[in-house]
Design a protein around this motif. Sequence first.
Motif, PDB file in Angstrom:
ATOM      1  N   ALA A  35       0.826  -1.209   0.000  1.00 19.85           N
ATOM      2  CA  ALA A  35       0.000   0.000   0.000  1.00 19.85           C
ATOM      3  C   ALA A  35       0.862   1.263   0.000  1.00 19.85           C
ATOM      4  CB  ALA A  35      -0.946  -0.005   1.202  1.00 19.85           C
ATOM      5  N   VAL A  36       1.958   1.253   0.764  1.00 22.80           N
ATOM      6  CA  VAL A  36       2.879   2.398   0.781  1.00 22.80           C
ATOM      7  C   VAL A  36       3.456   2.616  -0.615  1.00 22.80           C
ATOM      8  CG1 VAL A  36       5.113   3.219   1.647  1.00 22.80           C
ATOM      9  CG2 VAL A  36       3.424   2.283   3.230  1.00 22.80           C
ATOM     10  N   ARG A  37       3.864   1.520  -1.251  1.00 23.00           N
ATOM     11  CA  ARG A  37       4.447   1.613  -2.589  1.00 23.00           C
ATOM     12  C   ARG A  37       3.424   2.167  -3.589  1.00 23.00           C
ATOM     13  NH1 ARG A  37       5.982  -3.094  -2.612  1.00 23.00           N
ATOM     14  NH2 ARG A  37       4.333  -4.065  -3.813  1.00 23.00           N
ATOM     15  N   VAL A  38       2.203   1.657  -3.565  1.00 22.68           N
ATOM     16  CA  VAL A  38       1.164   2.121  -4.480  1.00 22.68           C
ATOM     17  C   VAL A  38       0.830   3.590  -4.211  1.00 22.68           C
ATOM     18  CG1 VAL A  38      -1.284   1.812  -5.095  1.00 22.68           C
ATOM     19  CG2 VAL A  38       0.203  -0.174  -4.858  1.00 22.68           C
ATOM     20  N   ALA A  39       0.741   3.962  -2.938  1.00 26.15           N
ATOM     21  CA  ALA A  39       0.453   5.356  -2.589  1.00 26.15           C
ATOM     22  C   ALA A  39       1.566   6.287  -3.060  1.00 26.15           C
ATOM     23  CB  ALA A  39       0.244   5.490  -1.081  1.00 26.15           C
ATOM     24  N   VAL A  43       1.128   9.456  -5.655  1.00 27.47           N
ATOM     25  CA  VAL A  43       1.551  10.830  -5.363  1.00 27.47           C
ATOM     26  C   VAL A  43       2.549  11.303  -6.412  1.00 27.47           C
ATOM     27  CG1 VAL A  43       2.774  12.295  -3.708  1.00 27.47           C
ATOM     28  CG2 VAL A  43       1.046  10.687  -2.899  1.00 27.47           C
ATOM     29  N   ASP A  44       3.502  10.449  -6.782  1.00 30.11           N
ATOM     30  CA  ASP A  44       4.473  10.828  -7.816  1.00 30.11           C
ATOM     31  C   ASP A  44       3.788  11.107  -9.150  1.00 30.11           C
ATOM     32  OD1 ASP A  44       6.719  10.879  -6.254  1.00 30.11           O
ATOM     33  OD2 ASP A  44       7.453   8.906  -6.884  1.00 30.11           O
ATOM     34  N   ARG A  45       2.792  10.304  -9.515  1.00 31.61           N
ATOM     35  CA  ARG A  45       2.068  10.558 -10.773  1.00 31.61           C
ATOM     36  C   ARG A  45       1.367  11.909 -10.723  1.00 31.61           C
ATOM     37  NH1 ARG A  45       0.767   5.197 -10.242  1.00 31.61           N
ATOM     38  NH2 ARG A  45      -1.306   5.672  -9.454  1.00 31.61           N
ATOM     39  N   GLU A 149      -5.808  15.610  11.539  1.00 31.37           N
ATOM     40  CA  GLU A 149      -5.156  14.583  12.364  1.00 31.37           C
ATOM     41  C   GLU A 149      -4.686  13.401  11.509  1.00 31.37           C
ATOM     42  OE1 GLU A 149      -6.457  11.479  15.843  1.00 31.37           O
ATOM     43  OE2 GLU A 149      -7.233  13.524  15.984  1.00 31.37           O
ATOM     44  N   GLU A 150      -5.473  13.001  10.521  1.00 30.84           N
ATOM     45  CA  GLU A 150      -5.074  11.901   9.651  1.00 30.84           C
ATOM     46  C   GLU A 150      -3.844  12.249   8.815  1.00 30.84           C
ATOM     47  OE1 GLU A 150      -9.227   9.496   8.768  1.00 30.84           O
ATOM     48  OE2 GLU A 150      -8.842  11.382   7.678  1.00 30.84           O
ATOM     49  N   VAL A 151      -3.770  13.485   8.356  1.00 32.01           N
ATOM     50  CA  VAL A 151      -2.600  13.912   7.587  1.00 32.01           C
ATOM     51  C   VAL A 151      -1.345  13.849   8.454  1.00 32.01           C
ATOM     52  CG1 VAL A 151      -1.505  15.859   6.386  1.00 32.01           C
ATOM     53  CG2 VAL A 151      -3.918  15.349   5.984  1.00 32.01           C
ATOM     54  N   VAL A 152      -1.449  14.328   9.687  1.00 30.32           N
ATOM     55  CA  VAL A 152      -0.312  14.280  10.606  1.00 30.32           C
ATOM     56  C   VAL A 152       0.050  12.831  10.931  1.00 30.32           C
ATOM     57  CG1 VAL A 152       0.451  14.875  12.954  1.00 30.32           C
ATOM     58  CG2 VAL A 152      -0.736  16.578  11.555  1.00 30.32           C
ATOM     59  N   LEU A 153      -0.936  11.996  11.148  1.00 28.93           N
ATOM     60  CA  LEU A 153      -0.685  10.580  11.442  1.00 28.93           C
ATOM     61  C   LEU A 153      -0.031   9.881  10.248  1.00 28.93           C
ATOM     62  CD1 LEU A 153      -0.888   8.192  13.376  1.00 28.93           C
ATOM     63  CD2 LEU A 153      -3.222   7.813  12.523  1.00 28.93           C
ATOM     64  N   LEU A 154      -0.495  10.179   9.047  1.00 31.84           N
ATOM     65  CA  LEU A 154       0.112   9.585   7.848  1.00 31.84           C
ATOM     66  C   LEU A 154       1.584   9.982   7.743  1.00 31.84           C
ATOM     67  CD1 LEU A 154      -0.111   7.986   5.210  1.00 31.84           C
ATOM     68  CD2 LEU A 154      -0.873  10.112   4.108  1.00 31.84           C
ATOM     69  N   ARG A 155       1.860  11.259   7.936  1.00 27.45           N
ATOM     70  CA  ARG A 155       3.255  11.718   7.917  1.00 27.45           C
ATOM     71  C   ARG A 155       4.075  10.970   8.963  1.00 27.45           C
ATOM     72  NH1 ARG A 155       3.576  17.234  10.260  1.00 27.45           N
ATOM     73  NH2 ARG A 155       3.704  15.993  12.147  1.00 27.45           N
ATOM     74  N   HIS A 156       3.556  10.877  10.166  1.00 30.10           N
ATOM     75  CA  HIS A 156       4.249  10.198  11.255  1.00 30.10           C
ATOM     76  C   HIS A 156       4.537   8.740  10.903  1.00 30.10           C
ATOM     77  CE1 HIS A 156       5.213   8.682  15.241  1.00 30.10           C
ATOM     78  NE2 HIS A 156       4.250   7.784  15.093  1.00 30.10           N
ATOM     79  N   LEU A 157       3.532   8.043  10.415  1.00 28.60           N
ATOM     80  CA  LEU A 157       3.701   6.619  10.110  1.00 28.60           C
ATOM     81  C   LEU A 157       4.692   6.400   8.962  1.00 28.60           C
ATOM     82  CD1 LEU A 157       0.020   5.410  10.519  1.00 28.60           C
ATOM     83  CD2 LEU A 157       1.946   5.022  12.087  1.00 28.60           C
ATOM     84  N   CYS A 158       4.641   7.250   7.946  1.00 31.59           N
ATOM     85  CA  CYS A 158       5.598   7.112   6.839  1.00 31.59           C
ATOM     86  C   CYS A 158       7.024   7.338   7.325  1.00 31.59           C
ATOM     87  CB  CYS A 158       5.254   8.086   5.709  1.00 31.59           C
ATOM     88  SG  CYS A 158       3.770   7.615   4.794  1.00 31.59           S
ATOM     89  N   LEU A 159       7.224   8.368   8.141  1.00 30.53           N
ATOM     90  CA  LEU A 159       8.569   8.637   8.652  1.00 30.53           C
ATOM     91  C   LEU A 159       9.010   7.572   9.649  1.00 30.53           C
ATOM     92  CD1 LEU A 159       8.426  12.514   8.896  1.00 30.53           C
ATOM     93  CD2 LEU A 159       9.561  11.103   7.156  1.00 30.53           C
TER      94      LEU A 159
END
Length: 169
Positions: A35-39, A43-45, A149-159
């Motif tokens: 899912a990370v790879r597809v996401a 985003v790159d596209r 909150e979801e945007v911040v959580l997504l950033r946190h989880l990716c990092l």
Amino acid sequence: MNSFDVNGHYFSPATRTAMTHLTSGDTAPFEAAAAVRVAAHAVDRLRSRGTESRGLSPAALDLLVRLGVAGEPGLTIGDLAASGGISPRNATGLVDTLEREGLARRSPDPADRRAVRVAITPPGRGWVEAFRKPSEVAMAALFRDFTDEEVVLLRHLCLKLVTGAEALS
């Protein structure tokens, strides 16, 4: 096509099926990595739509933005590579592109005559400024269904994922 699991979370049935062939146990970590790879590709596209017509890849854009923040005397290739999470060889190629387009320039490092610094040029600053508004519109559209909150959580989880991967290196 994505579906919802019993907890109301997105999942890809096709990915889940494929991942069962990779593990005899829990497929969740494999599904999450997929899912990370597809996401990331999605985003790159999206970002590419705004940069390709202007001659820059998303990776070159990332470096240009980093140079814009750095100021003078710029950053070394190693600094750019480390901050962008890419190899020095890839950073060199991207800097070649930026320099060829007149968006960045190399100069000798005043503190180390063996090193080279890369700095953004005035046309480079103009390029970033022209790209700012379309980027804001694209990111607002991409994250329109997310709470703050979801945007911040997504950033946190990716990092957190990056930190875990770096620890394995």
